[in-house]
Design an enzyme around this catalytic site. Structure first.
Site, PDB file in Angstrom:
ATOM      1  N   LYS A  70       0.938  -1.156  -0.161  1.00  0.00           N
ATOM      2  CA  LYS A  70       0.006  -0.016  -0.094  1.00  0.00           C
ATOM      3  C   LYS A  70       0.962   1.292  -0.172  1.00  0.00           C
ATOM      4  O   LYS A  70       2.201   1.305  -0.090  1.00  0.00           O
ATOM      5  CB  LYS A  70      -0.883  -0.104   1.221  1.00  0.00           C
ATOM      6  CG  LYS A  70      -1.730  -1.215   1.223  1.00  0.00           C
ATOM      7  CD  LYS A  70      -2.885  -1.363   0.101  1.00  0.00           C
ATOM      8  CE  LYS A  70      -3.541  -2.912   0.023  1.00  0.00           C
ATOM      9  NZ  LYS A  70      -4.323  -3.281   1.153  1.00  0.00           N
TER      10      LYS A  70
HETATM   11  C1  LIG Z   1      -5.409  -4.619   1.272  1.00  0.00           C
HETATM   12  C2  LIG Z   1      -6.949  -4.432   1.555  1.00  0.00           C
HETATM   13  C3  LIG Z   1      -7.383  -4.621   2.715  1.00  0.00           C
HETATM   14  C4  LIG Z   1      -7.167  -5.402   3.762  1.00  0.00           C
HETATM   15  O1  LIG Z   1      -5.829  -4.627   4.117  1.00  0.00           O
HETATM   16  P1  LIG Z   1      -4.797  -5.705   5.306  1.00  0.00           P
HETATM   17  O2  LIG Z   1      -4.274  -4.433   5.999  1.00  0.00           O
HETATM   18  O3  LIG Z   1      -3.995  -6.465   4.816  1.00  0.00           O
HETATM   19  O4  LIG Z   1      -5.829  -6.279   6.242  1.00  0.00           O
HETATM   20  C5  LIG Z   1      -8.673  -4.258   2.641  1.00  0.00           C
HETATM   21  N1  LIG Z   1      -9.275  -3.676   1.640  1.00  0.00           N
HETATM   22  C6  LIG Z   1      -8.849  -3.224   0.483  1.00  0.00           C
HETATM   23  C7  LIG Z   1      -9.493  -2.880  -0.519  1.00  0.00           C
HETATM   24  C8  LIG Z   1      -7.317  -3.684   0.427  1.00  0.00           C
HETATM   25  O5  LIG Z   1      -6.751  -3.392  -0.685  1.00  0.00           O
END
Ligand SMILES: *Cc1c(COP(=O)(O)O)cnc(C)c1O
Length: 382
Positions: free
Chosen positions: A188
């Site tokens: 991210k």
């Molecule tokens: C990555 C992601 C999540 C989950 O994030 P984590 O921190 O890995 O639990 C939820 N929603 C979306 C749209 C994502 O891309």
């Protein structure tokens, strides 16, 4: 292999984590409130609650809004499965709203249509979870109007969108939502290794999420059902979880947040450069409306001819380019098929899925790597 996304760690990040390792607290220390305070400030929200993942934060957000076995929650099928799974953790029913062909974000006219049908059958949703795909905000003002007309609450799954803005205000300010969620998974925009955060302007929701993040335990005498027995005393008031972030994670996240604006600027620069390179190819690049600033977590192109997607994808992978597909529609996953959903339920989402490829995009991607992606894709589509 050029990956589709990659974290950027510098010496300051490393020093920040080492400092925590040498300190008194590896968890529940000062780095967590510092990181929360920073993100609240950057997003212009009043409260921020750090968690061990965005998935946990989504679960807490649903619980804080009262989602339970008799609730209905709607979300987008073009997302990571966590956007829907959080609803199932609460035992509630999840349903999906079709997406816009261009952005892959929740389609407001499909939503209105579905809401009108639901009103007629008395099955309106309690909560809608809007997903800001690739870092581009959904049309929050329109969603907010619908929430008043039809009486539902709003969670923004902004896992992709920290550092983006909508109508001049940062994503996360919760102007048009109850709660916004960020993810700090390494792919991210900024990372804490694993981690998430819930932002809100509602003190009651913030307090509820804080309580449930740590077993439902309170040390605040004002919350207790009987006088405190002494300084050791706490009460478990509800059934909560251990969804806490560690100080190691928070220190990394805090250090990364110093470079959030730089990361987003670099992603936007590379996205604009892709846009120039790709404009002659038989595909649609992302097209962000002028009143939205995307943080460009992902760079998703839509091929004109979906029948060429697999060959193009394989050619890119064979050339050492770590392309990906975001996302396989959630409602077509076997778990959701068991709940009654199937191919054909959400035609726009399914067509979107069939056309897309996510090209590599991260702050350290070089222009020559980008040129290699472009020439490989051009050859694959010629
Ligand atoms: C990555 C992601 C999540 C989950 O994030 P984590 O921190 O890995 O639990 C939820 N929603 C979306 C749209 C994502 O891309």
């Amino acid at each position: 292999m050029i990956p589709y996304g990659r974290q950027h760690i510098d010496e300051e990040d490393i020093a920040a984590v080492v400092e925590v390792l040498k300190s008194d607290f590896l968890t529940q220390g000062p780095a967590i409130p510092a990181f929360e305070h920073r993100l609240a400030e950057l997003s212009q929200a009043q409260f921020a609650i750090a968690t061990n993942s965005a998935t946990s934060a989504l679960h807490l957000a649903c619980l804080a809004l009262g989602v339970g076995p008799s609730s209905r929650v709607w979300t987008s099928p073009i997302s990571f499965v966590a956007s829907a799974n959080c609803v199932r953790y609460c035992g509630a029913q999840v349903d999906f709203v079709d997406v816009e062909a261009e952005s892959g974000n929740l389609c407001i006219s499909s939503l209105r249509h579905k809401l009108e049908l639901a009103r007629a059958t008395d099955t309106l949703p309690d909560v809608v979870i809007a997903v800001h795909l690739a870092g581009q905000s959904c049309d929050m003002q329109q969603l907010y109007h619908l929430s008043h007309e039809f009486g539902f609450r709003i969670i923004e799954d902004a896992s992709h969108a920290v550092g983006g803005s909508y109508h001049g205000k940062p994503v996360g300010c919760c102007q048009y939502s109850d709660i916004t969620i960020f993810s700090f998974h390494p792919v991210k925009i900024i990372t804490s290794g694993e981690g998430g955060m819930a932002l809100t302007n509602n003190a009651d929701l913030a307090k509820q999420m804080q309580l449930l993040r740590s077993h439902g335990i309170s040390r605040d005498e004002a919350d207790m059902t009987e006088p405190s027995h002494g300084a050791w005393y706490y009460q478990q008031l509800q059934l909560g979880f251990n969804y806490r972030m560690t100080d190691l994670q928070a220190a990394l996240g805090l250090s990364q947040s110093n470079r959030l604006a730089d990361f987003v600027r670099q992603r936007q620069h590379l996205a604009a450069r892709y846009g120039q390179l790709l404009k002659e190819l038989p595909l649609d690049p992302p097209d962000v409306p002028t009143d939205i600033s995307s943080s460009f977590h992902l760079y998703i192109v839509r091929l004109h001819d979906k029948t060429r997607r697999k060959a193009a994808f394989d050619a890119l992978r064979a050339a050492g380019i770590g392309v990906n597909v975001h996302y396989i529609p959630i409602h077509t996953q076997p778990y959701y098929q068991q709940l009654g959903y199937d191919w054909g339920d959400l035609p726009q989402a399914e067509l979107f899925y069939e056309r897309i490829i996510s090209l590599p995009l991260f702050p350290d991607l070089t222009e020559s790597e980008q040129d290699h992606v472009f020439s490989t894709l051009r050859a694959a589509l010629s």
